[in-house]
Write an enzyme that holds these catalytic residues in place. Structure first.
Site, mmCIF file in Angstrom:
data_model
loop_
_atom_site.group_PDB
_atom_site.id
_atom_site.type_symbol
_atom_site.label_atom_id
_atom_site.label_comp_id
_atom_site.label_asym_id
_atom_site.label_seq_id
_atom_site.Cartn_x
_atom_site.Cartn_y
_atom_site.Cartn_z
ATOM 1 N N PRO A 1 0.765 -1.219 -0.017
ATOM 2 C CA PRO A 1 -0.060 -0.074 0.087
ATOM 3 C C PRO A 1 0.859 1.265 -0.024
ATOM 4 O O PRO A 1 1.676 1.254 0.770
ATOM 5 C CB PRO A 1 -0.942 -0.051 1.342
ATOM 6 C CG PRO A 1 -0.543 -1.553 1.779
ATOM 7 C CD PRO A 1 0.825 -2.016 1.080
ATOM 8 N N GLU A 2 0.522 2.087 -0.766
ATOM 9 C CA GLU A 2 1.073 3.555 -0.936
ATOM 10 C C GLU A 2 0.098 4.517 -0.220
ATOM 11 O O GLU A 2 -1.042 4.114 -0.005
ATOM 12 C CB GLU A 2 1.733 3.904 -2.117
ATOM 13 C CG GLU A 2 2.685 2.985 -3.028
ATOM 14 C CD GLU A 2 3.233 3.093 -4.190
ATOM 15 O OE1 GLU A 2 3.157 4.313 -4.602
ATOM 16 O OE2 GLU A 2 3.529 2.213 -4.891
#
Ligand SMILES: [Zn+2]
Length: 293
Positions: A2-3
């Site tokens: 996840p960013e």
């Protein structure tokens, strides 16, 4: 992994059920996440009210009525799921789904809002930590982070100053959390494509010798903001097992401009190039050698 947009999507999914709600019960099934949970973890949450749910880079920050802040990081495979205590039909489906994953539900928050929030993480690179609010400024996990790319303190001048004299590639510079916080492989590739800048370009070329931004720095800042805003709007990407807290998948992977599109046509209007994959610092970079200079 996840960013920033995925974490922001999670924050927006958790906010309605956590902000203003009290932890009525905290179940801890495993303490050995990336770092072991402190002994008093449950105790410091139990009975406390969440007075705000924020985000810094890829960290979620829940402000607590006790003056503590709960820091949460999804790591590589972490996800939050929201269930309801009361079972209407739609939510019963989630109960079913939950049973299948329950083995990896390491932490379960029972909230006074009636929501059950589970933290699920098969690979256990995720983490949680409780820090007194007064010590947040000096918290080692946060202290070296660069500016928030969607915040007011991030602009061409800041980015140029951070890249001044840097002999690494733009790809490496943007992946460095001290230069700008929250970007990872996918959005760095997307932003560079949007800005029509080559990932191999030397970072210092977006600034003068004294660190004054040039037009490339302006384009890059616009590119970063645009791809992040687009992704947040689309609900974050759902690569691998990352899911939105309500159990729905994000949609952004359908809109990737270059990522994972090796051999396909470049989407820049008027460009006849083909997306190429190279490896930089051990990670795949996707870009168009024709329009990204
Ligand atoms: Zn192109």
């Amino acid at each position: 992994m996840p960013e920033l947009p995925e974490v922001e999507t999670v924050r927006r999914g958790l906010e309605p059920v956590m902000d203003g709600a009290r932890f009525t019960k905290v179940d801890i099934h495993r303490r050995d996440l990336r770092w072991p949970l402190p002994k008093d973890f449950g105790e410091r949450l139990q009975g406390k009210t969440v007075t705000g749910l924020g985000r810094r880079a890829k960290y979620l920050l829940a402000d607590l009525s006790s003056g503590d802040v709960l820091l949460m990081h999804l790591g590589m495979s972490g996800s939050f799921h929201v269930f309801r205590e009361s079972g209407d039909k739609k939510l019963a489906r989630y109960y079913h789904e939950r049973e299948q994953h329950a083995a990896h539900d390491h932490i379960v928050f029972h909230m006074s809002s009636g929501a059950i929030v589970t933290f699920n993480d098969p690979r256990r690179f995720g983490s949680m930590k409780i820090v007194p609010r007064g010590k947040l400024e000096t918290e080692p996990l946060l202290e070296k982070l660069g500016p928030e790319p969607l915040g007011n303190s991030f602009d061409a001048a800041t980015l140029a100053r951070a890249c001044k004299g840097k002999k690494t590639s733009l790809k490496a510079a943007l992946s460095d959390q001290r230069v700008v916080a929250g970007l990872g492989n996918i959005y760095v590739c997307a932003a560079l494509h949007r800005a029509l800048l080559s990932p191999k370009r030397i970072a210092s070329t977006i600034a003068s010798k004294t660190g004054v931004p040039n037009e490339r720095a302006e384009r890059l800042v616009e590119g970063i903001r645009a791809v992040l805003n687009d992704a947040i709007r689309a609900g974050g990407s759902s690569l691998r097992d990352h899911k939105r807290p309500d159990g729905e998948l994000g949609l952004f992977q359908h809109h990737f401009r270059v990522y994972d599109r090796e051999g396909q046509k470049c989407v820049t209007p008027g460009c006849r190039g083909t997306v190429k994959r190279i490896v930089q610092n051990g990670r795949s970079t996707f870009y168009c050698p024709v329009c990204q200079k």
